[in-house]
Design an enzyme around this catalytic site. Structure first.
Site, short mmCIF file in Angstrom:
data_model
loop_
_atom_site.label_atom_id
_atom_site.label_comp_id
_atom_site.label_asym_id
_atom_site.label_seq_id
_atom_site.Cartn_x
_atom_site.Cartn_y
_atom_site.Cartn_z
N HIS A 114 0.87 -1.17 0.00
CA HIS A 114 0.00 0.00 0.00
C HIS A 114 0.91 1.22 0.00
O HIS A 114 1.70 1.42 0.93
CB HIS A 114 -0.92 -0.01 1.22
CG HIS A 114 -1.95 -1.09 1.16
ND1 HIS A 114 -2.37 -1.80 2.28
CD2 HIS A 114 -2.66 -1.61 0.11
CE1 HIS A 114 -3.28 -2.69 1.92
NE2 HIS A 114 -3.47 -2.59 0.61
N GLU A 117 1.63 3.41 3.02
CA GLU A 117 2.16 2.76 4.23
C GLU A 117 3.66 2.68 4.04
O GLU A 117 4.20 1.72 3.47
CB GLU A 117 1.49 1.41 4.42
CG GLU A 117 -0.02 1.55 4.66
CD GLU A 117 -0.77 0.23 4.67
OE1 GLU A 117 -0.11 -0.83 4.72
OE2 GLU A 117 -2.02 0.27 4.63
N HIS A 248 3.43 -3.83 6.26
CA HIS A 248 2.35 -2.85 6.11
C HIS A 248 2.43 -1.81 7.22
O HIS A 248 3.35 -1.82 8.04
CB HIS A 248 0.99 -3.55 6.15
CG HIS A 248 0.64 -4.29 4.90
ND1 HIS A 248 -0.43 -3.94 4.10
CD2 HIS A 248 1.21 -5.36 4.30
CE1 HIS A 248 -0.51 -4.77 3.06
NE2 HIS A 248 0.49 -5.64 3.17
N GLU A 342 2.21 -5.43 10.52
CA GLU A 342 1.81 -4.03 10.62
C GLU A 342 2.80 -3.34 11.55
O GLU A 342 2.94 -3.71 12.72
CB GLU A 342 0.39 -3.93 11.17
CG GLU A 342 -0.66 -4.67 10.35
CD GLU A 342 -1.13 -3.87 9.15
OE1 GLU A 342 -0.82 -2.66 9.08
OE2 GLU A 342 -1.81 -4.45 8.28
#
Length: 476
Positions: A114, A117, A248, A342
């Protein structure tokens, strides 16, 4: 001395010529500033690591700099181009770059899927710089990793999205601008939905791995797949990856398969056959990140539901269901086990925080990389010592098989325990072996398979011997 210096200069010139397309990238970059202009470097390098955001030309420069300082253990290559034509660059670190060495496992890190990100993109640039530095210093852990592993690092799978996000004014970037690729496609919802296939196969019987085998042409013809998605699918299918992580941003957790729920509900623990090793792999990352593993850490946002988080890890489906994700695609289309990490509550945090993110994640990145040397590894060969490619290695009690690579080499990640492994291949008699697996290192277990034709010939010879013996005994 003059001759040696001349040879060194020629070697350097050759290296520069070989990567001329990289060094001249800024002139080709869409929307790049005028030739010769460089953005102001706001932060100083520390020990060769540049703690700043790297736009596309600067990303290239950073990777080329790593390569030029350690050409014997690195190379730069591209797996394809983004929709806007930017190259999907990979830096490889290995004692024999560019070559799959039989018995040596292949690892990959992917960042910036993404585009907005951004922390993962920068951490992977820092990681490449760190591995170079520590290798040159003789750091035993890093030297051993590079000599025993082929490491592939792709800082940005979505360079178009990053450029869009980075062009937003101010320090705080929009939560969504730049997330998708230039076509507006969310790359982490764009992979073939193999979860739905394997869930049907669980009920009705069918393969539990390599669900896209021999289907590259179909992938290429699928107009719904983004060019970035197609490039990574080919990458996954062309290299026998064993372990991977997809970086991410937007939370702090290590997420493991399955990402898509079986029932179709929004939140449901969806275990894969390898749930135990995936939990262990996720903890290998989270446990070295102090913020991620802190049980008292408040949610990133007031209304976030972190109830599925345990020790900084979560099952993907238990958190929220993701169809068409890259993580599950790796597991169900190849031998590669992948988790999604993440890294930050903010997707595009201020540049001055990057050093702290590096310090929080450096040990986790190395710890996770080391997990590739767990479980069982070995070769599958015939009785003449020839490698058997695409042999199936199954583990009793785990309904997910892996296959051997072209050199007959295989790797099977497992938690400690006692197992029965079976190697089989069309035209050969299967063999089962018992093995006790420690935490690490991986246990070597080789298989020699006898072909049916060899067995028939052997049985024929045994029958002839028996007939000869009976003839002599009965005076025929």
């Amino acid at each position: 001395m003059a001759g040696r210096g001349g040879r060194a200069l020629l070697a350097l010139c050759g290296a520069l010529a070989a990567c001329g397309w990289l060094l001249g990238a800024e002139a080709q970059e869409p929307g790049a500033p005028a030739a010769g202009m460089r953005r102001r470097r706001r932060l100083q390098q520390e020990d060769g690591i540049s703690f700043e955001y790297h736009r596309y030309p600067e990303l290239r420069e950073a990777l080329v700099s790593v390569w030029l300082q350690c050409t014997a253990i690195s190379r730069i290559y591209t797996v394809g181009r983004s929709f806007e034509g930017r190259e999907l660059l990979v830096i490889e670190l290995s004692d024999n770059p560019g070559v799959h060495e039989p018995g040596e496992p292949e690892f990959k890190y992917i960042g910036n899927m993404h585009g907005n990100e951004a922390v993962g993109r920068e951490l992977l640039i820092f990681l490449a710089q760190y591995l170079r530095n520590e290798y040159q210093k003789g750091n035993e852990t890093i030297v051993n990793l590079i000599h025993s592993t082929r490491i592939h690092i792709m800082p940005s799978l979505n360079p178009d999205g990053f450029e869009k996000a980075a062009s937003q004014p101010g320090e705080l970037k929009d939560w969504f601008v730049g997330r998708s690729n230039a076509q507006g496609i969310d790359l982490n919802r764009n992979f073939p939905d193999l979860d739905r296939i394997v869930y049907v196969n669980e009920k009705e019987g069918g393969p539990n791995n390599h669900l896209l085998k021999n289907m590259k042409k179909i992938v290429d013809q699928n107009t719904k797949l983004a060019p970035e998605t197609k490039a990574v699918i080919h990458w996954i299918m062309d290299i026998p990856f064993v372990l991977s992580a997809n970086l991410h941003g937007g939370d702090l957790v290590a997420n493991y398969p399955y990402d898509e729920t079986r029932s179709g509900s929004a939140h449901e623990y969806s275990s894969s056959p390898d749930d135990a090793i995936f939990q262990s792999l996720a903890r290998a990352y989270s446990s070295f990140n102090p913020a991620m593993s802190n049980p008292n850490r408040p949610p990133c946002r007031k209304n976030d539901d972190d109830s599925s988080f345990v020790d900084g890890t979560t099952n993907g489906g238990a958190w929220y269901s993701v169809p068409g994700g890259m993580q599950d695609f790796n597991y169900l289309s190849s031998n590669c086990f992948e988790i999604t990490v993440e890294l930050s509550c903010e997707k595009f945090p201020p540049e001055e925080t990057l050093k702290t993110y590096w310090e929080d994640n450096k040990n986790s990145l190395i710890s996770y990389l080391e997990q590739i040397h767990r479980g069982v590894k070995g070769f599958v060969r015939d009785l003449q010592g020839n490698p058997i490619a695409n042999a199936t290695i199954s583990v009793e009690g785990i309904d997910h098989d892996v296959t051997s690579a072209k050199d007959g080499d295989y790797w099977r990640l497992l938690i400690p325990g006692n197992y029965k492994l079976t190697a089989s291949a069309p035209g050969y008699l299967a063999i089962t072996k018992k093995v006790a697996v420690p935490y690490s290192p991986a246990v070597g277990v080789d298989f020699e398979l006898e072909s049916f034709s060899e067995r028939k010939e052997e049985e024929k010879e045994e029958l002839m011997e028996w007939w000869k013996m009976m003839s002599e005994t009965l005076n025929f």
